[in-house]
Scaffold this motif. Structure first.
Motif, PDB file in Angstrom:
ATOM      1  N   LEU A  94       4.423   1.914  13.974  1.00  0.00           N
ATOM      2  CA  LEU A  94       3.797   0.830  14.727  1.00  0.00           C
ATOM      3  C   LEU A  94       3.934   1.057  16.222  1.00  0.00           C
ATOM      4  O   LEU A  94       2.958   0.931  16.974  1.00  0.00           O
ATOM      5  N   VAL A  95       5.132   1.413  16.666  1.00  0.00           N
ATOM      6  CA  VAL A  95       5.374   1.659  18.093  1.00  0.00           C
ATOM      7  C   VAL A  95       4.503   2.806  18.593  1.00  0.00           C
ATOM      8  O   VAL A  95       3.888   2.719  19.660  1.00  0.00           O
ATOM      9  N   ALA A  96       4.443   3.896  17.812  1.00  0.00           N
ATOM     10  CA  ALA A  96       3.637   5.050  18.204  1.00  0.00           C
ATOM     11  C   ALA A  96       2.157   4.680  18.285  1.00  0.00           C
ATOM     12  O   ALA A  96       1.437   5.097  19.200  1.00  0.00           O
ATOM     13  N   GLY A  97       1.707   3.867  17.333  1.00  0.00           N
ATOM     14  CA  GLY A  97       0.309   3.441  17.331  1.00  0.00           C
ATOM     15  C   GLY A  97      -0.025   2.575  18.524  1.00  0.00           C
ATOM     16  O   GLY A  97      -1.089   2.713  19.134  1.00  0.00           O
ATOM     17  N   LEU A  98       0.878   1.681  18.876  1.00  0.00           N
ATOM     18  CA  LEU A  98       0.666   0.806  20.039  1.00  0.00           C
ATOM     19  C   LEU A  98       0.639   1.621  21.325  1.00  0.00           C
ATOM     20  O   LEU A  98      -0.157   1.353  22.232  1.00  0.00           O
ATOM     21  N   ARG A  99       1.501   2.625  21.412  1.00  0.00           N
ATOM     22  CA  ARG A  99       1.520   3.486  22.599  1.00  0.00           C
ATOM     23  C   ARG A  99       0.217   4.257  22.723  1.00  0.00           C
ATOM     24  O   ARG A  99      -0.329   4.411  23.809  1.00  0.00           O
TER      25      ARG A  99
ATOM     26  N   ALA B  58      -0.699   4.915  10.938  1.00  0.00           N
ATOM     27  CA  ALA B  58      -0.604   3.918  12.013  1.00  0.00           C
ATOM     28  C   ALA B  58      -1.904   3.132  12.139  1.00  0.00           C
ATOM     29  O   ALA B  58      -1.893   1.920  12.389  1.00  0.00           O
ATOM     30  N   GLU B  59      -3.032   3.806  11.969  1.00  0.00           N
ATOM     31  CA  GLU B  59      -4.336   3.140  12.108  1.00  0.00           C
ATOM     32  C   GLU B  59      -4.494   2.016  11.092  1.00  0.00           C
ATOM     33  O   GLU B  59      -4.978   0.929  11.421  1.00  0.00           O
ATOM     34  N   ASP B  60      -4.086   2.271   9.846  1.00  0.00           N
ATOM     35  CA  ASP B  60      -4.180   1.234   8.803  1.00  0.00           C
ATOM     36  C   ASP B  60      -3.256   0.058   9.121  1.00  0.00           C
ATOM     37  O   ASP B  60      -3.632  -1.106   8.964  1.00  0.00           O
ATOM     38  N   LEU B  61      -2.045   0.376   9.544  1.00  0.00           N
ATOM     39  CA  LEU B  61      -1.073  -0.667   9.887  1.00  0.00           C
ATOM     40  C   LEU B  61      -1.575  -1.539  11.031  1.00  0.00           C
ATOM     41  O   LEU B  61      -1.573  -2.780  10.941  1.00  0.00           O
TER      42      LEU B  61
ATOM     43  N   ALA C 223      -3.147  -9.777   8.923  1.00  0.00           N
ATOM     44  CA  ALA C 223      -2.151  -9.653   7.851  1.00  0.00           C
ATOM     45  C   ALA C 223      -0.784 -10.103   8.368  1.00  0.00           C
ATOM     46  O   ALA C 223      -0.432  -9.849   9.516  1.00  0.00           O
ATOM     47  N   LYS C 224      -0.028 -10.757   7.514  1.00  0.00           N
ATOM     48  CA  LYS C 224       1.310 -11.234   7.885  1.00  0.00           C
ATOM     49  C   LYS C 224       2.409 -10.295   7.408  1.00  0.00           C
ATOM     50  O   LYS C 224       3.586 -10.528   7.680  1.00  0.00           O
ATOM     51  N   GLY C 225       2.005  -9.265   6.689  1.00  0.00           N
ATOM     52  CA  GLY C 225       2.999  -8.310   6.221  1.00  0.00           C
ATOM     53  C   GLY C 225       2.352  -6.984   5.889  1.00  0.00           C
ATOM     54  O   GLY C 225       1.151  -6.921   5.589  1.00  0.00           O
ATOM     55  N   TYR C 226       3.143  -5.915   5.973  1.00  0.00           N
ATOM     56  CA  TYR C 226       2.660  -4.580   5.619  1.00  0.00           C
ATOM     57  C   TYR C 226       3.819  -3.865   4.944  1.00  0.00           C
ATOM     58  O   TYR C 226       4.781  -3.469   5.592  1.00  0.00           O
ATOM     59  N   LEU C 227       3.734  -3.740   3.616  1.00  0.00           N
ATOM     60  CA  LEU C 227       4.800  -3.150   2.831  1.00  0.00           C
ATOM     61  C   LEU C 227       4.299  -1.920   2.091  1.00  0.00           C
ATOM     62  O   LEU C 227       3.122  -1.842   1.711  1.00  0.00           O
TER      63      LEU C 227
ATOM     64  N   THR D 228       0.803  -1.214   0.000  1.00  0.00           N
ATOM     65  CA  THR D 228       0.000   0.000   0.000  1.00  0.00           C
ATOM     66  C   THR D 228       0.841   1.272   0.000  1.00  0.00           C
ATOM     67  O   THR D 228       2.053   1.231   0.253  1.00  0.00           O
ATOM     68  N   LEU D 229       0.186   2.384  -0.237  1.00  0.00           N
ATOM     69  CA  LEU D 229       0.817   3.697  -0.126  1.00  0.00           C
ATOM     70  C   LEU D 229       0.632   4.282   1.272  1.00  0.00           C
ATOM     71  O   LEU D 229       1.310   5.229   1.652  1.00  0.00           O
ATOM     72  N   SER D 230      -0.298   3.714   2.034  1.00  0.00           N
ATOM     73  CA  SER D 230      -0.655   4.288   3.336  1.00  0.00           C
ATOM     74  C   SER D 230       0.429   4.083   4.397  1.00  0.00           C
ATOM     75  O   SER D 230       0.854   2.961   4.642  1.00  0.00           O
ATOM     76  N   GLU D 231       0.832   5.181   5.010  1.00  0.00           N
ATOM     77  CA  GLU D 231       1.778   5.125   6.114  1.00  0.00           C
ATOM     78  C   GLU D 231       1.090   5.470   7.437  1.00  0.00           C
ATOM     79  O   GLU D 231       1.757   5.812   8.414  1.00  0.00           O
TER      80      GLU D 231
END
Length: 212
Positions: free
Chosen positions: A133-138, A87-90, A98-102, A82-85
């Motif tokens: 990912l870390v920021a989203g989890l926090r 955190a919510e989408d990830l 999903a097993k991957g996010y590229l 995807t083009l999306s960066e």
């Protein structure tokens, strides 16, 4: 041989990915889909090992397709491309299975290695997305903490007992309070958590064990 299904609404992008992967002896692109419903049908017919799935598509979104794919087959391996960066989408993609996010700007070597890693049972996340990912989890942890703090200690006790299937009478006896007080606490819990029924409260408690 790892069999791949490409799902993206841009024909040129799919053609480019197919051409890039064609030189890999252990990877075979067995099909392409330009939208979600077609992808779901091809998954059932072709049974690919891995689906490279776009996030933003007309009709069914990539996340909706991901959810339906994994409901249909728990063995399906999906890598979001995807083009999306955001955190919510990830986070949502990983939560759905999903097993991957590229990102689409990944170089060929990274994409190929990610496919191989996922095929072997691993998880592949774009290096640039690690801090996201870390920021989203926090942020999620912070929201859970705030959510937890808005219920009083007694309300948490009541919610825990509701989730275990106990009636108002049983809860009242357990906590040594009146049934009317139990009803009051349940109404307060529903209001604070924006729920409409006792059943929803029980389901919510099972999905959010930190609450109780």
């Amino acid at each position: 041989m790892t069999r791949i299904l490409l799902v993206d609404d841009h024909t040129l992008f799919r053609s480019g990915i197919r051409a890039l992967l064609a030189s890999q002896e252990d990877i075979d692109v067995v099909g392409e889909a330009g939208e979600g419903s077609e992808a779901l049908k091809l998954c059932q017919i072709l049974k690919p090992d891995i689906v490279l799935l776009d996030l933003n598509m007309p009709g069914l979104s990539g996340l909706e397709v991901l959810k339906l794919m994994l409901e249909d087959s728990h063995q399906q391996l999906v890598i979001m491309l995807t083009l999306s960066e955001e955190a919510e989408d990830l986070l949502k993609a990983l939560q759905l299975g999903a097993k991957g996010y590229l990102l689409k700007n990944s170089n060929v070597d990274y994409l190929v290695n990610a496919i191989r890693l996922v095929a072997q049972g691993g998880t592949a996340i774009q290096p640039e997305m690690t801090s996201t990912l870390v920021a989203g989890l926090r942020q999620n942890k912070k929201e859970e903490t705030e959510e937890k703090e808005q219920l009083s200690l007694r309300e948490k006790e009541v919610l825990k007992l509701v989730s275990s299937g106990q009636s108002n009478k049983e809860i009242a006896r357990k906590l040594d309070i009146g049934e009317s007080t139990v009803k009051f606490h349940i109404q307060s819990i529903l209001r604070k958590l924006n729920l409409s029924s006792r059943v929803q409260a029980a389901v919510y408690a099972s999905q959010h064990p930190h609450i109780s």
